[in-house]
Design a protein around this motif. Structure first.
Motif, mmCIF file in Angstrom:
data_model
loop_
_atom_site.group_PDB
_atom_site.id
_atom_site.type_symbol
_atom_site.label_atom_id
_atom_site.label_comp_id
_atom_site.label_asym_id
_atom_site.label_seq_id
_atom_site.Cartn_x
_atom_site.Cartn_y
_atom_site.Cartn_z
ATOM 1 N N ASN A 66 0.843 -1.198 0.000
ATOM 2 C CA ASN A 66 0.000 0.000 0.000
ATOM 3 C C ASN A 66 0.877 1.245 0.000
ATOM 4 N N CYS A 67 0.886 1.947 -1.132
ATOM 5 C CA CYS A 67 1.653 3.189 -1.282
ATOM 6 C C CYS A 67 0.717 4.338 -1.614
ATOM 7 N N GLY A 70 -2.397 8.092 2.841
ATOM 8 C CA GLY A 70 -2.887 7.409 4.036
ATOM 9 C C GLY A 70 -4.321 7.719 4.414
ATOM 10 N N SER A 73 -6.348 5.405 2.296
ATOM 11 C CA SER A 73 -5.906 4.016 2.153
ATOM 12 C C SER A 73 -7.006 2.991 2.395
ATOM 13 N N LEU A 77 -8.157 0.311 -0.335
ATOM 14 C CA LEU A 77 -8.107 -1.125 -0.092
ATOM 15 C C LEU A 77 -9.493 -1.757 -0.197
ATOM 16 N N ASP A 92 2.113 -2.013 4.488
ATOM 17 C CA ASP A 92 1.543 -0.663 4.527
ATOM 18 C C ASP A 92 2.656 0.351 4.751
ATOM 19 N N GLY A 116 -2.126 1.613 10.353
ATOM 20 C CA GLY A 116 -1.951 0.169 10.314
ATOM 21 C C GLY A 116 -3.044 -0.559 11.081
ATOM 22 N N ILE A 119 -6.316 -0.382 9.078
ATOM 23 C CA ILE A 119 -6.298 -1.309 7.950
ATOM 24 C C ILE A 119 -6.512 -2.742 8.438
ATOM 25 N N VAL A 128 -1.242 -7.565 7.892
ATOM 26 C CA VAL A 128 -0.730 -6.201 7.727
ATOM 27 C C VAL A 128 0.636 -6.053 8.393
ATOM 28 N N LYS A 130 3.393 -2.980 8.953
ATOM 29 C CA LYS A 130 3.666 -1.545 8.838
ATOM 30 C C LYS A 130 5.175 -1.336 8.824
ATOM 31 N N ASN A 133 7.578 3.717 6.670
ATOM 32 C CA ASN A 133 6.863 4.988 6.563
ATOM 33 C C ASN A 133 7.557 6.140 7.282
#
Length: 198
Positions: A66-67, A70, A73, A77, A92, A116, A119, A128, A130, A133
């Motif tokens: 996931n880029c 935020g 996001s 998704l 993420d 995170g 998500i 997920v 994280k 970032n």
């Protein structure tokens, strides 16, 4: 490995390009297949690169990155599809940045919540992770960009490989207590990093 990269911005293009250069098959996802930036990226990135919608990229990938912005996001998704994320590692990299009050941006939510966590709650069957970032997109794919003479370069330079920060934290305290005169001490300052990495 087949990898779906969601997002066509600087981070998405940097991550996708690096992964394709390492002989992974990479599909960049955007709102709609045929996105101008994604098409241009796929053309430049070579035979391992393709593009499609968020759902197509998520379905394609054995691993999904996931880029995206935020604050969007979870919506992205959702468009990618919970079924296309189920059972897969979802890396993420996004930050929920809010620039509505000007720059520098703040976090849209933090402290008792995180992107995170949001998500993972929204997609409980995804795994997920994280990471990355807290650094510039160029450093994400090339940790050697950290100069060799900085204190933080004595350990690995990415969070995935660094067990703990080598930074020396110091808190400035108020006057010593315990004297016969009663003087109120100011509250200690917040801890600050004393190494050049800031």
């Amino acid at each position: 490995m087949k990898i779906g990269v969601l997002g066509t911005g600087m981070v998405g293009q940097t991550i996708a390009t690096k992964l394709a250069s390492l002989d992974h098959e990479v599909r960049m996802g955007s709102r709609e297949a045929g996105n101008e930036k994604a098409v241009a990226w796929a053309k430049d990135a070579g035979g391992n690169a393709s593009e499609g919608s968020f759902a197509e990229a998520a379905k394609f990938g054995e691993l999904v990155v996931n880029c995206t912005a935020g604050v969007a996001s979870v919506d992205v998704l959702t468009a990618a599809g919970a079924d296309n994320l189920a059972g897969k590692v979802l890396v993420d990299i996004a930050n929920p940045l809010d620039a509505s009050q000007g720059l520098p941006p703040t976090l849209a939510f933090c402290n008792d919540d995180s992107l995170g966590e949001r998500i993972q709650a929204a997609f409980p069957e995804a795994r997920v992770v994280k990471t990355l970032n807290t650094m510039n997109h160029e450093l994400m794919v090339d940790p050697a960009r950290v100069p060799a003479n900085t204190p933080c370069s004595s350990a690995a330079t990415t969070p995935m490989r660094r067990a703990r920060s080598p930074c020396s934290w110091a808190a400035s305290a108020g006057p010593r207590t315990g004297s016969s005169t009663s003087v109120a001490s100011p509250a200690p300052a917040a801890p600050r990093c004393t190494c050049p990495c800031g």
